[in-house]
Design an enzyme around this catalytic site. Structure first.
Site, PDB file in Angstrom:
ATOM      1  N   ASN A   9      10.857 -28.706  14.286  1.00 13.44           N
ATOM      2  CA  ASN A   9      11.860 -29.715  13.961  1.00 13.44           C
ATOM      3  C   ASN A   9      11.506 -30.368  12.626  1.00 13.44           C
ATOM      4  OD1 ASN A   9       9.696 -30.904  15.428  1.00 13.44           O
ATOM      5  ND2 ASN A   9      10.940 -32.632  16.087  1.00 13.44           N
ATOM      6  N   GLU A  25      12.608 -33.648  10.599  1.00 14.92           N
ATOM      7  CA  GLU A  25      13.358 -34.902  10.647  1.00 14.92           C
ATOM      8  C   GLU A  25      13.630 -35.417   9.239  1.00 14.92           C
ATOM      9  OE1 GLU A  25      11.283 -37.488  13.412  1.00 14.92           O
ATOM     10  OE2 GLU A  25      11.992 -36.269  15.098  1.00 14.92           O
ATOM     11  N   CYS A  46      16.822 -29.364  14.514  1.00 13.03           N
ATOM     12  CA  CYS A  46      15.955 -28.975  15.635  1.00 13.03           C
ATOM     13  C   CYS A  46      15.200 -27.687  15.321  1.00 13.03           C
ATOM     14  CB  CYS A  46      16.775 -28.728  16.886  1.00 13.03           C
ATOM     15  SG  CYS A  46      17.653 -30.162  17.508  1.00 13.03           S
ATOM     16  N   GLU A  97      14.786 -25.072  17.129  1.00 12.70           N
ATOM     17  CA  GLU A  97      15.476 -23.834  17.535  1.00 12.70           C
ATOM     18  C   GLU A  97      16.376 -23.318  16.419  1.00 12.70           C
ATOM     19  OE1 GLU A  97      15.132 -26.677  19.126  1.00 12.70           O
ATOM     20  OE2 GLU A  97      15.578 -26.486  21.259  1.00 12.70           O
ATOM     21  N   CYS A 116      19.328 -28.561  22.716  1.00 17.14           N
ATOM     22  CA  CYS A 116      20.491 -29.448  22.720  1.00 17.14           C
ATOM     23  C   CYS A 116      21.771 -28.607  22.605  1.00 17.14           C
ATOM     24  CB  CYS A 116      20.403 -30.442  21.556  1.00 17.14           C
ATOM     25  SG  CYS A 116      20.770 -29.723  19.954  1.00 17.14           S
ATOM     26  N   CYS A 149      22.288 -26.618  19.350  1.00 16.88           N
ATOM     27  CA  CYS A 149      21.442 -25.415  19.258  1.00 16.88           C
ATOM     28  C   CYS A 149      21.934 -24.325  20.209  1.00 16.88           C
ATOM     29  CB  CYS A 149      19.981 -25.755  19.555  1.00 16.88           C
ATOM     30  SG  CYS A 149      19.222 -26.700  18.219  1.00 16.88           S
TER      31      CYS A 149
HETATM   32  N1  THU Z   1      14.531 -31.593  19.029  1.00 20.33           N
HETATM   33  C1  THU Z   1      14.284 -30.260  18.822  1.00 20.33           C
HETATM   34  O1  THU Z   1      13.718 -29.862  17.806  1.00 20.33           O
HETATM   35  N2  THU Z   1      14.702 -29.400  19.767  1.00 20.33           N
HETATM   36  C2  THU Z   1      15.263 -29.757  20.960  1.00 20.33           C
HETATM   37  O2  THU Z   1      15.561 -28.897  21.775  1.00 20.33           O
HETATM   38  C3  THU Z   1      15.509 -31.174  21.258  1.00 20.33           C
HETATM   39  C4  THU Z   1      15.251 -32.130  20.144  1.00 20.33           C
HETATM   40  C5  THU Z   1      13.984 -32.549  18.046  1.00 20.33           C
HETATM   41  C6  THU Z   1      14.984 -33.273  17.200  1.00 20.33           C
HETATM   42  C7  THU Z   1      14.191 -34.533  16.839  1.00 20.33           C
HETATM   43  O3  THU Z   1      13.370 -34.246  15.725  1.00 20.33           O
HETATM   44  C8  THU Z   1      13.293 -34.764  18.030  1.00 20.33           C
HETATM   45  O4  THU Z   1      13.266 -33.543  18.749  1.00 20.33           O
HETATM   46  C9  THU Z   1      13.745 -35.890  18.938  1.00 20.33           C
HETATM   47  O5  THU Z   1      15.068 -35.732  19.279  1.00 20.33           O
END
Ligand code: THU
Length: 140
Positions: free
Chosen positions: A46, A48, A57, A59, A91, A94
């Protein structure tokens, strides 16, 4: 639904990159490893952003890397969440991206770093009625 233990090669690939997760805002580090049509594994973490909505994300990063390298099919997906007690599935955004390249048999494995708990589900189970747009002519 618990189908199978997450495959070791996907787990190893995700664990190898988890330290690169960029999650200074949530503190929730995620790594994903996907097995593509060729059998090769692609990874993502991920990423941010201070403008929160721009966060991507793990994925989607992994899938986009696979596509960038010429793949067009995603067979298996692992989501490794280093900082959670419970397994976490992708999510909705994704899942929609995965459905573009996944099929009937695409499996998603979720592994929680804190507890080692895992779970698996079929993509079709998580997003049974994915949006599909079928153009008359398929462009590249
Ligand atoms: N996130 C992912 O990378 N994958 C997921 O399946 C759920 C959420 C990340 C996005 C964000 O950086 C952090 O998790 C919190 O939501």
């Amino acid at each position: 639904m618990k189908l199978a233990e997450p495959p070791h090669d996907l787990v190893d690939a995700a664990v190898q990159v988890i330290q690169n997760a960029y999650a200074p805002y949530s503190g929730f580090r995620v790594a994903s490893a996907v097995r593509a049509g060729s059998g090769r594994i692609y990874v993502g973490v991920n990423v941010e952003n201070s403008s929160y909505g721009l966060t991507v994300c793990a994925e989607r990063v992994a899938v986009f890397s696979a596509i960038t390298n010429g793949e067009r099919e995603i067979r298996e997906v692992l989501v490794y969440t280093a900082d959670s007690e419970e397994p976490v599935f992708p999510c909705g955004a994704c899942l929609q991206v995965l459905s573009e390249f996944g099929g009937e048999n695409t499996i998603i494995h979720a592994l929680a770093g804190r507890s080692g708990r895992y779970s698996s589900a079929r993509l079709s189970e998580l997003l049974p009625r994915a949006f599909r747009f079928r153009p008359i002519r398929r462009l590249p």
